[in-house]
Design an enzyme around this catalytic site. Structure first.
Site, PDB file in Angstrom:
ATOM      1  N   ASP A  15      26.219  10.601  15.535  1.00 48.94           N
ATOM      2  CA  ASP A  15      26.320  10.597  16.997  1.00 48.94           C
ATOM      3  C   ASP A  15      27.348   9.537  17.397  1.00 48.94           C
ATOM      4  O   ASP A  15      27.626   8.611  16.639  1.00 48.94           O
ATOM      5  CB  ASP A  15      24.936  10.273  17.582  1.00 48.94           C
ATOM      6  N   ASP A  17      27.932   7.894  21.055  1.00 49.85           N
ATOM      7  CA  ASP A  17      27.543   6.847  22.009  1.00 49.85           C
ATOM      8  C   ASP A  17      26.158   6.296  21.702  1.00 49.85           C
ATOM      9  O   ASP A  17      25.185   7.041  21.595  1.00 49.85           O
ATOM     10  CB  ASP A  17      27.579   7.410  23.437  1.00 49.85           C
ATOM     11  N   CYS A  96      30.328  18.664  22.543  1.00 53.83           N
ATOM     12  CA  CYS A  96      29.903  19.635  23.561  1.00 53.83           C
ATOM     13  C   CYS A  96      30.390  19.137  24.912  1.00 53.83           C
ATOM     14  O   CYS A  96      30.005  18.054  25.336  1.00 53.83           O
ATOM     15  CB  CYS A  96      28.387  19.787  23.564  1.00 53.83           C
ATOM     16  N   HIS A  98      29.755  20.651  27.761  1.00 53.29           N
ATOM     17  CA  HIS A  98      28.957  21.307  28.796  1.00 53.29           C
ATOM     18  C   HIS A  98      27.948  20.363  29.426  1.00 53.29           C
ATOM     19  O   HIS A  98      27.697  19.277  28.930  1.00 53.29           O
ATOM     20  CB  HIS A  98      28.249  22.529  28.192  1.00 53.29           C
ATOM     21  N   CYS A 104      24.297  26.191  27.054  1.00 49.62           N
ATOM     22  CA  CYS A 104      25.188  26.416  25.917  1.00 49.62           C
ATOM     23  C   CYS A 104      24.422  26.286  24.608  1.00 49.62           C
ATOM     24  O   CYS A 104      23.277  25.832  24.575  1.00 49.62           O
ATOM     25  CB  CYS A 104      26.350  25.419  25.950  1.00 49.62           C
ATOM     26  N   CYS A 106      25.558  24.378  22.135  1.00 48.23           N
ATOM     27  CA  CYS A 106      26.030  23.206  21.389  1.00 48.23           C
ATOM     28  C   CYS A 106      25.523  21.869  21.906  1.00 48.23           C
ATOM     29  O   CYS A 106      25.604  20.870  21.189  1.00 48.23           O
ATOM     30  CB  CYS A 106      27.560  23.205  21.322  1.00 48.23           C
ATOM     31  N   ASP A 133      20.852   8.005  18.066  1.00 47.38           N
ATOM     32  CA  ASP A 133      19.957   7.080  18.773  1.00 47.38           C
ATOM     33  C   ASP A 133      19.026   7.777  19.751  1.00 47.38           C
ATOM     34  O   ASP A 133      18.193   7.121  20.373  1.00 47.38           O
ATOM     35  CB  ASP A 133      20.774   6.010  19.521  1.00 47.38           C
TER      36      ASP A 133
HETATM   37 MG   LIG Z   1      23.717   8.647  21.555  1.00 47.24          MG
HETATM   38 ZN   LIG Z   2      27.820  22.855  24.802  1.00 45.89          ZN
END
Ligand SMILES: [Mg+2]
Ligand SMILES: [Zn+2]
Length: 190
Positions: A15, A17, A96, A98, A104, A106, A133
């Site tokens: 991941d 952020d 993603c 979206h 969606c 994703c 996280d």
């Molecule tokens: Mg995160």
């Molecule tokens: Zn998406």
């Protein structure tokens, strides 16, 4: 069989952020990228254990109109440069764009980003871990059969995250332990 040989592929899906970089909440400027604590050490530990790195990240700031995909591409180029300077090769970033109501395939916890990574890089669920996280990260891992490793972050309910690794380096150690235990099992019958 070569005693030191690794069996199978080893991927870490990361991941962005709150995991690799400090969550600035809808970051729209490459200059705001800042590694989270333990990230460089953790990535090097995994690299030295033979892991390869892909990123999977929800970026609904695009759908919300906070930044466009051109800006996102600049942020991700900068992130790859910062990692390369530390000797880390991030091979692909799946995102993603979206929003939560777009339906969606994703946006994590939906499995789309993980499935795309698996298809493009040709690995099975047992050959990867997902480090993130948030509950959405763990949901995407569950949906695709990957082992999820939760890392604590200030913005993603660290208190609710039972058994979260305290920082990225601790999560990286869990990832390496996962692959080492798999290999030990694979080797026991040769
Ligand atoms: Mg995160
Ligand atoms: Zn998406």
């Amino acid at each position: 069989m070569n005693e030191g040989a690794q069996t199978g592929k080893r991927f870490a899906l990361l991941d962005r952020d709150g995991t690799v970089v400090i969550d600035k909440v809808y970051l729209a400027d490459p200059a705001g990228l800042e590694f989270a604590p333990g990230v460089v050490e953790g990535l090097r530990l995994m690299r030295d254990a033979g892991l390869r790195f892909l990123m999977i990240t929800n970026q609904s700031g695009v759908a919300r109109g906070y930044f466009d995909e051109e800006t996102l591409a600049r942020i991700h180029r900068r992130l790859c440069e910062m990692l390369a300077q530390e000797g880390i090769d991030l091979e692909a970033i799946y995102y993603c764009p979206h929003g939560p109501t777009d339906g969606c395939r994703c946006r994590k916890p939906q499995p789309g980003l993980v499935l795309d990574a698996m298809a493009n890089f040709g690995f099975s669920p047992e050959e990867a871990v997902l480090i993130g996280d948030s509950e959405a990260d763990m949901g995407a891992a569950t949906a695709t059969g990957l082992t999820g490793i939760r890392v604590a972050s200030p913005n993603a309910g660290a208190i609710a995250a039972h058994d979260a690794a305290p920082d990225f380096l601790a999560a990286a150690r869990r990832a390496v332990a996962y692959f080492d235990s798999r290999q030990a099992k694979n080797r026991s019958c040769t």
